[in-house]
Design a protein around this motif. Structure first.
Motif, PDB file in Angstrom:
ATOM      1  N   VAL A  39       5.674  -0.334   3.171  1.00  0.00           N
ATOM      2  CA  VAL A  39       6.242  -1.635   2.837  1.00  0.00           C
ATOM      3  C   VAL A  39       7.397  -1.408   1.878  1.00  0.00           C
ATOM      4  CG1 VAL A  39       5.833  -3.882   1.775  1.00  0.00           C
ATOM      5  CG2 VAL A  39       4.040  -2.820   3.166  1.00  0.00           C
ATOM      6  N   LEU A  40       8.584  -1.824   2.305  1.00  0.00           N
ATOM      7  CA  LEU A  40       9.772  -1.712   1.466  1.00  0.00           C
ATOM      8  C   LEU A  40      10.033  -3.059   0.803  1.00  0.00           C
ATOM      9  CD1 LEU A  40      12.134   0.309   3.839  1.00  0.00           C
ATOM     10  CD2 LEU A  40      10.756   1.167   1.938  1.00  0.00           C
ATOM     11  N   LYS A  41      10.287  -3.016  -0.477  1.00  0.00           N
ATOM     12  CA  LYS A  41      10.530  -4.258  -1.214  1.00  0.00           C
ATOM     13  C   LYS A  41      11.974  -4.711  -1.002  1.00  0.00           C
ATOM     14  CE  LYS A  41       7.038  -3.147  -4.678  1.00  0.00           C
ATOM     15  NZ  LYS A  41       6.766  -2.829  -6.111  1.00  0.00           N
ATOM     16  N   ARG A  42      12.251  -5.042   0.255  1.00  0.00           N
ATOM     17  CA  ARG A  42      13.545  -5.563   0.670  1.00  0.00           C
ATOM     18  C   ARG A  42      13.311  -6.584   1.781  1.00  0.00           C
ATOM     19  NH1 ARG A  42      17.804  -2.367  -1.089  1.00  0.00           N
ATOM     20  NH2 ARG A  42      19.238  -3.291   0.424  1.00  0.00           N
TER      21      ARG A  42
ATOM     22  N   ASN B  70       8.346  15.267   2.595  1.00  0.00           N
ATOM     23  CA  ASN B  70       9.021  15.330   1.298  1.00  0.00           C
ATOM     24  C   ASN B  70      10.355  14.591   1.326  1.00  0.00           C
ATOM     25  OD1 ASN B  70       6.945  16.864   0.181  1.00  0.00           O
ATOM     26  ND2 ASN B  70       7.932  18.819   0.662  1.00  0.00           N
ATOM     27  N   ALA B  71      11.119  14.797   2.394  1.00  0.00           N
ATOM     28  CA  ALA B  71      12.422  14.148   2.491  1.00  0.00           C
ATOM     29  C   ALA B  71      12.276  12.633   2.633  1.00  0.00           C
ATOM     30  CB  ALA B  71      13.204  14.723   3.669  1.00  0.00           C
TER      31      ALA B  71
ATOM     32  N   PRO C 292       0.838  -1.207   0.000  1.00  0.00           N
ATOM     33  CA  PRO C 292       0.000   0.000   0.000  1.00  0.00           C
ATOM     34  C   PRO C 292       0.869   1.252   0.000  1.00  0.00           C
ATOM     35  CG  PRO C 292       0.128  -0.940   2.196  1.00  0.00           C
ATOM     36  CD  PRO C 292       0.819  -1.906   1.282  1.00  0.00           C
ATOM     37  N   ALA C 293       0.269   2.381  -0.360  1.00  0.00           N
ATOM     38  CA  ALA C 293       0.985   3.653  -0.291  1.00  0.00           C
ATOM     39  C   ALA C 293       1.357   3.938   1.159  1.00  0.00           C
ATOM     40  CB  ALA C 293       0.109   4.774  -0.837  1.00  0.00           C
ATOM     41  N   PRO C 294       2.430   4.674   1.385  1.00  0.00           N
ATOM     42  CA  PRO C 294       2.819   4.995   2.758  1.00  0.00           C
ATOM     43  C   PRO C 294       1.692   5.684   3.520  1.00  0.00           C
ATOM     44  CG  PRO C 294       4.591   5.556   1.238  1.00  0.00           C
ATOM     45  CD  PRO C 294       3.395   5.217   0.400  1.00  0.00           C
ATOM     46  N   MET C 295       1.672   5.435   4.826  1.00  0.00           N
ATOM     47  CA  MET C 295       0.692   6.056   5.719  1.00  0.00           C
ATOM     48  C   MET C 295       1.455   6.893   6.729  1.00  0.00           C
ATOM     49  SD  MET C 295      -1.629   2.680   6.568  1.00  0.00           S
ATOM     50  CE  MET C 295      -0.179   1.746   7.105  1.00  0.00           C
TER      51      MET C 295
ATOM     52  N   ALA D  99      13.747   9.595   0.345  1.00  0.00           N
ATOM     53  CA  ALA D  99      14.683   8.676   0.995  1.00  0.00           C
ATOM     54  C   ALA D  99      14.198   7.229   0.960  1.00  0.00           C
ATOM     55  CB  ALA D  99      14.928   9.114   2.440  1.00  0.00           C
ATOM     56  N   LEU D 100      12.909   7.022   1.182  1.00  0.00           N
ATOM     57  CA  LEU D 100      12.393   5.650   1.200  1.00  0.00           C
ATOM     58  C   LEU D 100      12.520   4.986  -0.163  1.00  0.00           C
ATOM     59  CD1 LEU D 100       9.253   6.147   3.464  1.00  0.00           C
ATOM     60  CD2 LEU D 100      11.355   4.918   4.046  1.00  0.00           C
ATOM     61  N   SER D 101      12.246   5.740  -1.211  1.00  0.00           N
ATOM     62  CA  SER D 101      12.389   5.174  -2.562  1.00  0.00           C
ATOM     63  C   SER D 101      13.839   4.808  -2.842  1.00  0.00           C
ATOM     64  CB  SER D 101      11.892   6.183  -3.607  1.00  0.00           C
ATOM     65  OG  SER D 101      10.521   6.441  -3.453  1.00  0.00           O
TER      66      SER D 101
END
Length: 298
Positions: free
Chosen positions: A94-97, A218-219, A58-61, A223-225
């Motif tokens: 959810v990070l794809k790692r 914004n930061a 899902p998109a970040p919350m 950073a997460l991507s």
């Protein structure tokens, strides 16, 4: 919990219209919840992510509270803040790692907070810096803390909650509260006191929640991507450049007792601290021990 104990027109409240204008992509694509009070924004998002389908993305919350009744930091320390004086927020995503691929995430988030501060009108003399593994400093005082928890993981994805507490005002009052909390903790545990608090208003007298939240969102979005794609490696040099204790003698403490001391030589590509100790080079894993400057004896 979503009570309303504060005046609806309190001047420190977040301006949702302005936030939507300056938060860029997160304002459009993220779920952003702002509540007056909750137990812990981290706990709230942990519950939501645990209820989600494993493997979904899902998109970040983002969840922000003006007050937390059970806010906490690293090693279970209480996080203290008066309404309007601190940004209390968590981001769930959810990070794809895989979970082992999250090494250095707290350091990367620290770099993101520094990037956010660079977009705020701070005094040119302000000295934001980073303390391993999860603190952001301002002129040697603790401005922000970061707490990362995992809700679930699969072989190729991990659901994480990133908690950030950032002081805006009231550093003196907060310092008194922290001193009292430390004294109470010392009576029952062997824990060591943390760094004295600092507030953003020291470098930005008009510090406000709306602009600070937008800059952080914004930061974090960027950073997460980047972390998802490349891990900690692209953040390492920026972290090293901002490391407050680079080249200084530190003490490693385990349950109130000194384990060893040495000179900090940096961090490796997984975010582990590198120390030149008397017995030889030592690598310290995040969360393993407490770190203090050598002058701060347990």
């Amino acid at each position: 919990m979503n009570s309303t104990p504060f005046a609806p027109d309190a001047p420190w409240r977040i301006d949702r219209t302005r936030l939507a204008t300056i938060a860029e992509r997160p304002a459009r694509d993220w779920t952003i919840e702002i509540v007056d009070e909750t137990g812990s924004t981290n706990a709230d998002l942990m519950e939501q992510l645990r209820a989600s389908r494993r493997g979904s993305t899902p998109a970040p919350m983002a969840r922000v509270a003006y007050s937390q009744t059970a806010g906490r930091g690293r090693r279970g320390r209480a996080w203290l803040a008066e309404p309007g004086n601190a940004l209390l927020m968590s981001v769930g995503c959810v990070l794809k790692r895989p979970i082992e691929g999250l090494s250095g995430l707290s350091l990367a988030i620290g770099v993101a907070v520094l990037d956010a501060l660079a977009h705020l009108p701070l005094s040119p003399s302000a000295r934001p810096a980073l303390k391993w593994p999860n603190d952001v400093l301002l002129d040697d005082g603790k401005l922000a803390g970061i707490l990362i928890e995992t809700a679930w993981n699969t072989p190729d994805a991990t659901a994480v909650v990133i908690g950030i507490g950032l002081n805006l005002h009231g550093a003196e009052q907060l310092a008194a509260q922290v001193d009292d909390a430390n004294r109470q903790a010392a009576q029952s545990t062997q824990s060591t006191p943390g760094t004295a608090p600092a507030a953003l208003a020291r470098a930005w007298p008009d510090a406000n929640l709306t602009d600070t939240l937008a800059a952080i969102l914004n930061a974090l979005d960027a950073a997460l991507s980047r972390f998802e794609a490349e891990g900690f490696r692209p953040f390492r040099q920026r972290w090293l450049d901002a490391h407050a204790w680079a080249g200084r003698e530190v003490v490693l403490i385990d349950q109130g007792m000194e384990v060893t001391r040495g000179i900090v030589s940096g961090v490796d590509e997984s975010g582990q601290l590198l120390i030149d100790a008397p017995e030889g080079p030592r690598t310290v894993t995040t969360g393993e021990l407490t770190l203090r400057l050598a002058r701060e004896r347990p």
